[in-house]
Design a protein around this motif. Structure first.
Motif, short mmCIF file in Angstrom:
data_model
loop_
_atom_site.label_atom_id
_atom_site.label_comp_id
_atom_site.label_asym_id
_atom_site.label_seq_id
_atom_site.Cartn_x
_atom_site.Cartn_y
_atom_site.Cartn_z
N UNK A 108 -50.92 5.23 10.50
CA UNK A 108 -51.08 6.67 10.92
C UNK A 108 -50.26 7.06 12.01
N UNK A 109 -49.30 6.23 12.46
CA UNK A 109 -48.45 6.74 13.51
C UNK A 109 -46.97 6.50 13.16
N UNK A 110 -46.16 7.39 13.56
CA UNK A 110 -44.88 7.09 13.43
C UNK A 110 -44.10 7.78 14.58
N UNK A 111 -43.02 7.06 15.20
CA UNK A 111 -42.59 7.18 16.36
C UNK A 111 -40.77 7.47 16.11
N UNK A 112 -40.21 8.31 16.54
CA UNK A 112 -38.78 8.53 16.39
C UNK A 112 -38.04 8.77 17.67
N UNK A 113 -36.94 8.25 18.23
CA UNK A 113 -36.30 8.68 19.38
C UNK A 113 -35.16 9.55 19.29
N UNK A 114 -34.92 10.07 20.39
CA UNK A 114 -33.96 11.38 20.59
C UNK A 114 -33.41 10.98 21.73
N UNK A 115 -32.03 11.05 21.92
CA UNK A 115 -31.34 10.97 23.03
C UNK A 115 -30.45 12.26 23.18
#
Length: 506
Positions: A108-115
């Motif tokens: 149920x959860x997706x996480x993406x990083x942004x710099x």
């Protein structure tokens, strides 16, 4: 210290089919003064609502995502921790086509990083499949700090770093997608833009008279600064609010004055001193107040930092009479011919083994009257504070010379009392400090001090209790307790102990 092991009781467990009545052993704690949480002032910072994000990992019963996912356009699932999150890169832009991903009941959860590099802001959109309810957040690596969020705008959730602490900073943050209900394929769009230089207003100095009356017009001096370092980050015209508060933090109980100062544009890196005449409300309660000056009180100016726009005056202003008005001359606390000291270093030592009555005066600009007393070994102090004006609220504290608080009288009614009896300091010789302190109002006070000889007495404690580890209804078993006497004299020959069967340790 004496120790005695006692067979506390032989108990039989009795069970019935009806619920057991439980005794109410919870002590009622006297309610002291209530401290309200500061209210959020009216400025356009992005903050969470009163209940916070509605993060919920519930999804529908079916698993809509393929066994091998391609979250973010590459093989594999994007995890739900900073360690397993997929990266969208540095200063990414993939809109309007975006990248796809999937969440369902099993994932149920997706996480993406942004710099981001300095001077950038990021806009993010989440296209939600029909019939589903997905939410979108900008968070830190722990998913406990929420910079922005969008929850109720399906099928298109939108968040941005603009107006948050992330804007313009070289940093790394995370895009958090949560399936509140439903499941399916989503599209994630990201744009990175040059951030617009923004002003940053703050108040760096506040001065006001130390005394006034309700209805008076007084001059308030303050300095407003624009901390921005980009020449284009000017403020434009803005408003300055004036607030009277009994402490240094704004909350809903404070008084916002009708007077508003309209300030002209302030250049980046510039500051301006202003003196404004404001009128104190005629119906304000006589007390001692800080002035809180708030730049851009209406929140019309978008700033790089919306949380540093106010400052409280370091000194309080007495509205109404003060102690000099009340006593008709210079204060004469405890016959000292002046105001009593307001800290231990300036406290007058009133002597050794003292039992006496003192008078003094307390107002909001005074704050504390502190007296020192020497107490012989084997004795203890007791104090009682009463006020001439019963509508005032003064409190009394006892501290030992090491700074530890011994006791306090801290209610909303008189007399206030405090004592070292039955504390760790009963019978302990040394220097004690009595602090009469101001909470609200103005009043002459009477302080009674007694130095009493400590009466030797036993002090029983239970050190350990042992009993059978388990049992069934109808069993009999022994309970053994170790009774200790930590008092100054021997205890009595027979001590009655009570055994209580409880499902917890309370």
């Amino acid at each position: 210290m004496r120790t005695r092991t006692i067979l506390l009781a032989s108990l039989m467990i009795m069970m019935t089919l009806t619920p057991l009545a439980t005794a109410d052993y919870e002590k009622e704690i006297e309610q002291g003064k209530e401290f309200n949480e500061p209210a959020v002032f009216d400025f356009p910072a992005k903050t969470l609502d009163s209940v916070g994000p509605r993060v919920d990992t519930g999804a529908s019963g079916r698993a809509a995502c393929p066994a091998v996912q391609t979250d973010g356009g590459t093989a594999g699932d994007s995890g739900n921790t900073s360690a397993t999150a997929k990266s969208l890169g540095t200063d990414p832009t993939n809109g309007p086509s975006g990248v796809s991903g999937c969440v369902d009941s099993a994932d149920p959860e997706d996480l993406y990083s942004i710099t981001t590099t300095a001077g950038k802001e990021v806009d993010v959109e989440l296209v939600v499949p029909t019939g589903a309810d997905f939410d979108l957040y900008l968070v830190d690596a722990t998913k406990t700090t929420f910079y922005d969020y969008s929850e109720y705008n399906d099928p298109l959730e939108q968040v941005s770093t603009a107006g948050t602490v992330l804007e313009g900073n070289a940093t790394t943050f995370y895009v958090f997608i949560n399936a509140y209900s439903g499941d399916g394929q989503y599209t994630l769009r990201v744009w990175t833009n040059n951030s617009t230089p923004k002003p940053d207003m703050t108040i760096s100095m506040v001065e006001a008279p130390l005394k006034a009356q309700a209805g008076d017009s007084v001059a308030v001096n303050y300095t407003v600064e624009n901390l921005a370092n980009n020449s284009t980050a000017t403020t434009g015209a803005f408003d300055v609010f004036f607030i009277l508060s009994t402490d240094t933090s704004y909350d809903a109980s404070d008084t916002i004055l009708d007077d508003v100062s309209v300030e002209a544009d302030l250049a980046a890196g510039a500051s301006r001193n202003t003196s404004t005449t404001v009128t104190i409300p005629i119906n304000i309660t006589n007390d001692s107040y800080h002035w809180i000056i708030w730049a851009d009180g209406y929140g019309n100016i978008t700033e790089s930092d919306e949380l540093n726009n106010n400052m409280a005056s370091p000194d309080k202003m007495v509205i109404g009479n003060d102690c000099k008005d009340l006593v008709g001359a210079t204060q004469n606390d405890a016959g000292l011919g002046a105001d009593a000291g307001n800290d231990q270093a300036n406290a007058t030592n009133m002597g050794n083994n003292i039992t006496a009555t003192y008078t003094g005066c307390m107002d909001g600009s005074d704050g504390d009257d502190i007296y020192a007393f020497d107490v012989p070994s084997g004795y203890f102090m007791e104090v009682q504070l009463d006020a001439e004006d019963q509508t005032s609220d003064l409190d009394v504290f006892i501290h030992f010379s090491n700074g530890s608080e011994v006791d306090r009288g801290y209610t909303s009614s008189y007399p206030e009392t405090a004592t070292a009896k039955l504390t760790d300091y009963e019978g302990v010789g040394g220097t004690y400090y009595i602090n009469v302190t101001h909470y609200s109002g103005l009043s002459n006070y009477t302080l009674d001090v007694w130095t009493n000889q400590s009466i030797p007495a036993p002090d029983y404690t239970i050190d350990t209790v042992t009993s059978a580890g388990s049992g069934i209804p109808g069993d009999s078993f022994d309970v053994t307790a170790v009774l200790e006497n930590e008092g100054t004299v021997d205890g009595v020959a027979n001590v009655a102990l009570t055994a209580i069967l409880s499902v917890n340790t309370g």
